[in-house]
Design a protein around this motif. Structure first.
Motif, short mmCIF file in Angstrom:
data_model
loop_
_atom_site.label_atom_id
_atom_site.label_comp_id
_atom_site.label_asym_id
_atom_site.label_seq_id
_atom_site.Cartn_x
_atom_site.Cartn_y
_atom_site.Cartn_z
N ALA A 1 0.85 -1.20 0.00
CA ALA A 1 0.00 0.00 0.00
C ALA A 1 0.87 1.24 0.00
O ALA A 1 1.75 1.39 0.83
CB ALA A 1 -0.91 -0.01 1.23
N CYS B 1 -4.67 0.60 9.85
CA CYS B 1 -5.36 1.25 8.74
C CYS B 1 -4.49 2.35 8.15
O CYS B 1 -3.77 3.05 8.88
CB CYS B 1 -6.68 1.86 9.21
N HIS C 1 -8.35 5.00 4.42
CA HIS C 1 -8.84 4.51 3.12
C HIS C 1 -8.53 3.04 2.88
O HIS C 1 -8.98 2.48 1.88
CB HIS C 1 -8.22 5.34 1.99
N ASP C 2 -7.78 2.42 3.78
CA ASP C 2 -7.41 1.02 3.58
C ASP C 2 -7.19 0.38 4.94
O ASP C 2 -6.19 0.64 5.61
CB ASP C 2 -6.15 0.92 2.72
N THR D 1 -7.26 -3.03 5.29
CA THR D 1 -7.08 -4.43 4.95
C THR D 1 -6.35 -5.19 6.05
O THR D 1 -6.71 -6.31 6.42
CB THR D 1 -6.31 -4.57 3.62
N PRO E 1 -11.16 -2.61 2.31
CA PRO E 1 -9.97 -2.55 1.45
C PRO E 1 -9.73 -1.13 0.96
O PRO E 1 -10.51 -0.22 1.24
CB PRO E 1 -10.33 -3.47 0.29
N ASP E 2 -8.65 -0.96 0.23
CA ASP E 2 -8.27 0.36 -0.27
C ASP E 2 -9.39 0.91 -1.15
O ASP E 2 -9.85 0.27 -2.09
CB ASP E 2 -6.98 0.26 -1.08
N ASN F 1 -9.34 -6.95 -3.29
CA ASN F 1 -10.03 -5.67 -3.23
C ASN F 1 -11.46 -5.83 -3.72
O ASN F 1 -11.86 -6.91 -4.17
CB ASN F 1 -9.29 -4.61 -4.06
#
Length: 943
Positions: free
Chosen positions: A8, A324, A345-346, A348, A354-355, A646
Motif C-alpha cells: 500500500a 489502517c 482509506h485502507d 485491509t 480494502p483500499d 479488493n
C-alpha cells in the motif's frame, strides 16, 4: 506471477500541527427520545437506547459557525469551545442568520448553539502568516494556553505561546516565555505547561523540540528532553509522573527512539523508548485515559504506518495497533471509545475495508471486549470499529480533512466538536468546524434492498442487504407480507458502512402455486425507520426446482442466481451463506433466457468495467469449488469468476479464478506462490454464444476443470496461498497470468454462480449439468383484461371504469373478471392456479364473510354491465376467500386446477359473490396502486 502482492502506497503529507482534547468529561450520556418513521412498524425506544452504545454521539451534524480557513487546535471550558488555526473570519452555517465576523486565527463558540461568544482574540505576527496550532485549558478551567506561530494577542506581545484569562478573555501580559519557532503541542498540569514544536531554544537556553515552563509565570523549568526532529504531541500521564512525547524525532536526550518516547515529568530523563514505528511515519497526537494512552500516526511511502496505537500506562507497552492507512491526525478517548480523525482509506491489515474511499471520522473500542486476538505480523489487531461514521472531505490545505476533536458539555448535553480542513460534512457545505450531540438522533437508516426466492413448496426465502445508519450499527428489520401493515417477522442484524451483510428470513407458511410480496424496513435504536423497501415478489413452485435445490443441498455458501430486479445488489440464495453481491457499473439485469430451464434470468456484462463483487471479506480454505454458467461470443476474453483482495478497485492479490482467453478457451488458475493452471484443449473453445457450464475444484486431489459436465483436465496441485479477499464475477485483475486475455472483464451473460467450501465430485458436477436442462415448473401471471362490479342500490349504473371492485350478499355487489388464458406449454400441464386480488385502502375494505369465486356463464362487458343486465353465475365454486382483514393487502384464492385446465387457451370469466352483509372492496385493473390489478397465477410443469 500468480498472486501479485502490491504494498500500500499513500501520498506524502507535509508536516502539520494539531492538538488538544477536552479532559475529564465522564458524566453519564444523556440521550433523548427520537421518533421518526414511515408510519409502518414505528417503534419507540427508551432514551438510553437512542444510539447504539458505547457510541456516545449521533452522526447528525448541528448548525455551527464556520471559519474561512483551517482549524488546527481546539479545547473547551465551561460550555465554551475555543478553536484556533489559520483563518480571518467566521460566518453563519449555510442557511443561518447573522453576518460574517472578524476572527483572526481564533474563535470562541457556545458549545450548545455553535455561535460565536463575546470573547474576541486576534493572533497576529509582523512577518509571515500567524497561526494557532494548539490550545489547552488549565485544570481549574481559568486559563487558556495557546501555541503556534504568532507575535501578539490583541496587540499584547508574545512569542508563539500565550496564556489567556478565560473570564475576561484577555492575554496575561506577564506570561510571555520566548519560543522562537512554532509550538505544535501543549499539555498542562497544576503548575507546569509542557510544549512541543520546532524550536531549538526557549528563553535563550537549549530546549530542542520539547520544553516546560511554569504554568503561572512562564519561567523556564529544568525539564530537558532534547529531540533531533520536530515535536508534534505532548501529554502528561494521569499520575503526573511522566510525559509522553510524539513527533518526527529519532532520538531524545541521546537515546534512540523514533516518533514516541516516555520521559520523567520533572527532569525529562528518558524512561521508555520505541523502535517499532516505521522510520517514514511520525506521531501526530497523543491522548490518555485512566489506563492507557493512544497515538495518532501519519507517514509517507511504502510500508507506512498511518493508524493508531493503544498502549498501557502500567508499563508503557503496546496493547494493540490499528494499521489502517490514512494519516491519523487526532485521537480522543471518551467513555471506552477511541474517536479519531483521519482519512482512513485502507483497513485491509485490520480485516476491514480494502483500499478505496476515505473514511474521515471513526470510532473504535479503546480495549478489546474479550480476549485480545493473536498477533498478526507481530502486532495485535485493534479493537473493533463501531457504528459512528459522519462523512467529511479532504478540504483545503494539505487535503487532510478533520484534524482536531474536543468534547464539551452544556445543559446536560455532550457535544463532539471537530475541526480541520474539510469543506463538507455529511455531504453538505460546512467548513473547518462542526459538532455532534449526545441527543437528537434523527437520521433514519438507509432503505433495505429486498428480494425473494423459492425453490420448493412451502418455503420462501426473503433476503435483504442490511441497511446503514451513521450512528447505529444494530438495526431492527421488519418484514411485511402482501402489503399488510403488520410485520410477519422481526429480525435484528448488525452492519457498518463498509460491512453490509445480507440478512434473511424464511417464510414457511406459504402455499404452492400462490404469489407473495414482501417489503422490509429498518429501524434504529432511536426509533427512526427507513422507507419500505421496493416490493419483492415470488411465486411458490408446485414442485421442487431441482437445479437450485441441488446447489443448496450440495452446500453452496454463495449462490448468486442473478434473478434480481433492482440495483445495486445481488441476493445470495444459499441456505445460510448470506453473502450478497454488489453490482459495479450497472450490469444488465433480467437477461433472458437464463441458463436453467424455468423462469431463471441471467446478468449481462459489458466486458470493460462491469462486475459483481462480494463485500464479505473472507479467506478460502484448502478445498473449494467455483461454479457458473456463461454465454458469450467475445474475442477479448475476461475473468468469469475469481477471488481477489479488493472490491471496487483492481485487486493486488488474485487467484482461484476461471477466465477465458481471447480465442474462447477456459483457464482455471490458483497460486501456491507460482501460477498453477488447468486449461481446456486447443480446440475446446466456448465463445459460441451458447450456454455452457464451468466448474473448477481444488482440494486434496488437486485442481480439476469441468465444462458441460465433462472433466477437461487436472493438475496435482493441492495447495494455494491464503489471504483475505472477496469473490468477483465478471472481472478483476489478471495481470501476470498465463495466456492473459486482452480484457480483464468478461463480455457476455453469467448465471447461477455458486461457491462451495468443498471440492465437488465429478458425479455432483455432472448431476448439476443434467438438472439444469431437466423439465421444470414455469409460472405465468395473467392480469385481468377487463373487470367491473354491479350494485343493487344503483341498478342502472355501470362501473367498468371504476378503480375499485366490490362484493357483498345483501344488498348485492358482484364482481366480474375476464382473463385471456394461455395454453399449456408443450409437454406440460397445469399444476396449480390461484387468483390474486388486493384490498383497497378504504376503511372496512376487508370482510368477515366468505367470498366465492365462480364461473361466469353469461356475457358481459365493463361498459354495459349493470345490476339490471348482470350475467349468470355458475354454482360450483372454483375457490373461496374468507375472513379477509381490513387494510390494503394482497390475498390469494386457490382455484380448482381441473376446472381451470379445461378452459386454458380461451377468454374466461369468473365472478366473485357472497351471501353476507359485510362488503369486500378490491382494487380493479384501472387502479394505479402497486400490485393492484387482479391476476391469475398459473403454474405449469411436466406431465
Amino acid at each position: 506471477m500468480a498472486v501479485r502482492i502490491v504494498p500500500a502506497i499513500k501520498p506524502g503529507h507535509c508536516p502539520g500541527g494539531l492538538m488538544r482534547r477536552s479532559r475529564g468529561l465522564t458524566a453519564a450520556l444523556v440521550l433523548s427520545l427520537a421518533g421518526a418513521g414511515t408510519g409502518i412498524g414505528l417503534v419507540l425506544m427508551p432514551q438510553a437506547s437512542a444510539i447504539t452504545q458505547p457510541v456516545a454521539f449521533t452522526a447528525d451534524n448541528l448548525p455551527t459557525w464556520q471559519p474561512n480557513g483551517i482549524v488546527w487546535a481546539m479545547d473547551e471550558a465551561n460550555g465554551t469551545v475555543f478553536a484556533g488555526g489559520t483563518f480571518s473570519a467566521v460566518r453563519p452555517p449555510d442557511g443561518g442568520s447573522g453576518a460574517e465576523q472578524d476572527a483572526v486565527n481564533f474563535v470562541a463558540l457556545d458549545a450548545a448553539t455553535g455561535a460565536p461568544t463575546a470573547c474576541k482574540l486576534s493572533f497576529t505576527i509582523g512577518d509571515g502568516t500567524a497561526t494557532v496550532r494548539t490550545l489547552v485549558v488549565s485544570k481549574d478551567k481559568k486559563t487558556l494556553y495557546a501555541g503556534g506561530y504568532f507575535g501578539a494577542v490583541n496587540g499584547t506581545p508574545v512569542s508563539s505561546l500565550a496564556a489567556i484569562d478565560i473570564a475576561s478573555c484577555t492575554p496575561k501580559a506577564s506570561f510571555h516565555p520566548s519560543f522562537p519557532a512554532t509550538v505544535r503541542g501543549l499539555a498542562v498540569t497544576d503548575d507546569t505547561l509542557y510544549a512541543a514544536g520546532d524550536f531549538g531554544t526557549v528563553e535563550g537556553q537549549t530546549r530542542e523540540r520539547f520544553a516546560a515552563v511554569d504554568a503561572s509565570t512562564g519561567a523556564l523549568k529544568p525539564f530537558t528532553a532534547n529531540a533531533d526532529e520536530p515535536g508534534r504531541a505532548v501529554e502528561v500521564t494521569p499520575d503526573g509522573k511522566n510525559v509522553l512525547l510524539g513527533g518526527d524525532f529519532f532520538s531524545v536526550n541521546g537515546s534512540n527512539t523514533h516518533a514516541l518516547a516516555v520521559v520523567d515529568a520533572t527532569t525529562g530523563k528518558v524512561a521508555k523508548t520505541y523502535s517499532t514505528i516505521p522510520s517514514n511515519s511520525v506521531v501526530k497526537d497523543i491522548s490518555t485515559d485512566a489506563t492507557g494512552f493512544y497515538t495518532g500516526n501519519e507517514g509517507s511511502g511504502g510500508g507506512v504506518f498511518d493508524g493508531r496505537i493503544g498502549l498501557r500506562l502500567s508499563d508503557f507497552g503496546e496493547k494493540w495497533r490499528d494499521r489502517c492507512l490514512g494519516a491519523t491526525q487526532f485521537v480522543l478517548p471518551y467513555e471506552g471509545v477511541l474517536y479519531s480523525s483521519s482519512h482512513a482509506h485502507d483497513c485491509t491489515l485490520e480485516g476491514q475495508f480494502p483500499d478505496g474511499k476515505r473514511n474521515f471520522l471513526l470510532a473504535q473500542l479503546t480495549d478489546h471486549d474479550g480476549p485480545a486476538p493473536a498477533p498478526v505480523d507481530g502486532f495485535v489487531r485493534s479493537p473493533r470499529k463501531l457504528g459512528w461514521h459522519p462523512t467529511a472531505n479532504d478540504g483545503l490545505g494539505e487535503g487532510i480533512g478533520p484534524r482536531v476533536m474536543a468534547v464539551a458539555a452544556k445543559n446536560d448535553v455532550k457535544y463532539m466538536w471537530v475541526g480541520g480542513e474539510f469543506t463538507l460534512i455529511n455531504g453538505k457545505p460546512q467548513q473547518a468546524l462542526t459538532r455532534f450531540a449526545s441527543t437528537g438522533d434523527v437520521g433514519a437508516p438507509t432503505t433495505p434492498v429486498a428480494s425473494a426466492d423459492s425453490v420448493k413448496p412451502g418455503e420462501a426465502q426473503v433476503r435483504w442487504r442490511t441497511s446503514y445508519d451513521q450512528d447505529d450499527s444494530k438495526l431492527t428489520y421488519r418484514v411485511y407480507r402482501n402489503g399488510s401493515a403488520s410485520p410477519v417477522a422481526t429480525v435484528a442484524a448488525e452492519s457498518l458502512e463498509w460491512e453490509r451483510p445480507q440478512a434473511s428470513w424464511t417464510d414457511t407458511t406459504v402455499k404452492a402455486g400462490q404469489s407473495y410480496t414482501y417489503r422490509v424496513t429498518a429501524t434504529d435504536a432511536a426509533g427512526n425507520t427507513s422507507a419500505l423497501s421496493a416490493t419483492a415478489s415470488v411465486t411458490i413452485p408446485a414442485s421442487v426446482q431441482t437445479y437450485p435445490n441441488q446447489v443448496r443441498a450440495d452446500g453452496a455458501q454463495l449462490y448468486w442466481r442473478f434473478d434480481d430486479t433492482v440495483s445495486p445488489y445481488v441476493a445470495d440464495s444459499s441456505v445460510a451463506g448470506n453473502t450478497s453481491g454488489v453490482q459495479l457499473n450497472a450490469p444488465a439485469l433480467r437477461q433472458t433466457p437464463g441458463a436453467v430451464t424455468g423462469a431463471s434470468t441471467s446478468m449481462g456484462f459489458n466486458g470493460t468495467s462491469q462486475q459483481v463483487y462480494s463485500d464479505h471479506r473472507q479467506t478460502v480454505g484448502t478445498a473449494y469449488t467455483i461454479e457458473t454458467w456463461f454465454k458469450t461470443n467475445t474475442t477479448r476474453g475476461g475473468k468469469l469468476v475469481g477471488f481477489g483482495s479488493n472490491t471496487e478497485r483492481s485487486s493486488g492479490s488474485y487467484d482461484k479464478h476461471v477466465y477465458m482467453t481471447n480465442n474462447g478457451r477456459l483457464v482455471f488458475g490458483a497460486s501456491n506462490g507460482s501460477a498453477k493452471t488447468v486449461s481446456t484443449g486447443l480446440f475446446d473453445t466456448y465463445n459460441d454464444n451458447k450456454w455452457h457450464h464451468v466448474v473448477a475444484t481444488q482440494g486434496a486431489g488437486g485442481m480439476t476443470l469441468y465444462v458441460d459436465g465433462q472433466n477437461k483436465g487436472s493438475l496435482n496441485s493441492a495447495s494455494t496461498q491464503t489471504y483475505a479477499g472477496y469473490w468477483h464475477v465478471g472481472g478483476d485483475n489478471l495481470s501476470g497470468w498465463p495466456t492473459r486475455p486482452t480484457s480483464n472483464f468478461f463480455a457476455g451473460q453469467l448465471d447461477e454462480t455458486a461457491i462451495y467450501p468443498t471440492a465437488l465430485t465429478q458425479a455432483q458436477v455432472k448431476n448439476h449439468f443434467d438438472l439444469a436442462k431437466a423439465p421444470s415448473d414455469t409460472v405465468s401471471k395473467v392480469t385481468a383484461s377487463e373487470d367491473t362490479y354491479i350494485n343493487q342500490g344503483a341498478p342502472s349504473t355501470a362501473y367498468g371504469t371504476s378503480t375499485s371492485l366490490a362484493v357483498r350478499g345483501t344488498s348485492a355487489y358482484e364482481t366480474y373478471l375476464r382473463f385471456n388464458l394461455p395454453a399449456a406449454p408443450a409437454g406440460q400441464v397445469l399444476k396449480s392456479a390461484s387468483l390474486q386480488v388486493k384490498t383497497t385502502t378504504q376503511a372496512g375494505a376487508g370482510t368477515a364473510d366468505t367470498v366465492s369465486v365462480v364461473p361466469v356463464t353469461g356475457t358481459w362487458s365493463g361498459a354495459g354491465t349493470t345490476f339490471n343486465t348482470k350475467p349468470t353465475l355458475g354454482t360450483t365454486p372454483l375457490g373461496t376467500l374468507s375472513a379477509v382483514p381490513d387494510g390494503s393487502a394482497l390475498h390469494n384464492v386457490e382455484l380448482d386446477t381441473t376446472a381451470v385446465s379445461a378452459v386454458l387457451g380461451t377468454s374466461y370469466s369468473m365472478g366473485l359473490t357472497s351471501t353476507g352483509t359485510d362488503p369486500l372492496w378490491l382494487w380493479s385493473s384501472e387502479a394505479t396502486a402497486a400490485d393492484a390489478a387482479p391476476q391469475l397465477v398459473l403454474t405449469f410443469g411436466p406431465k
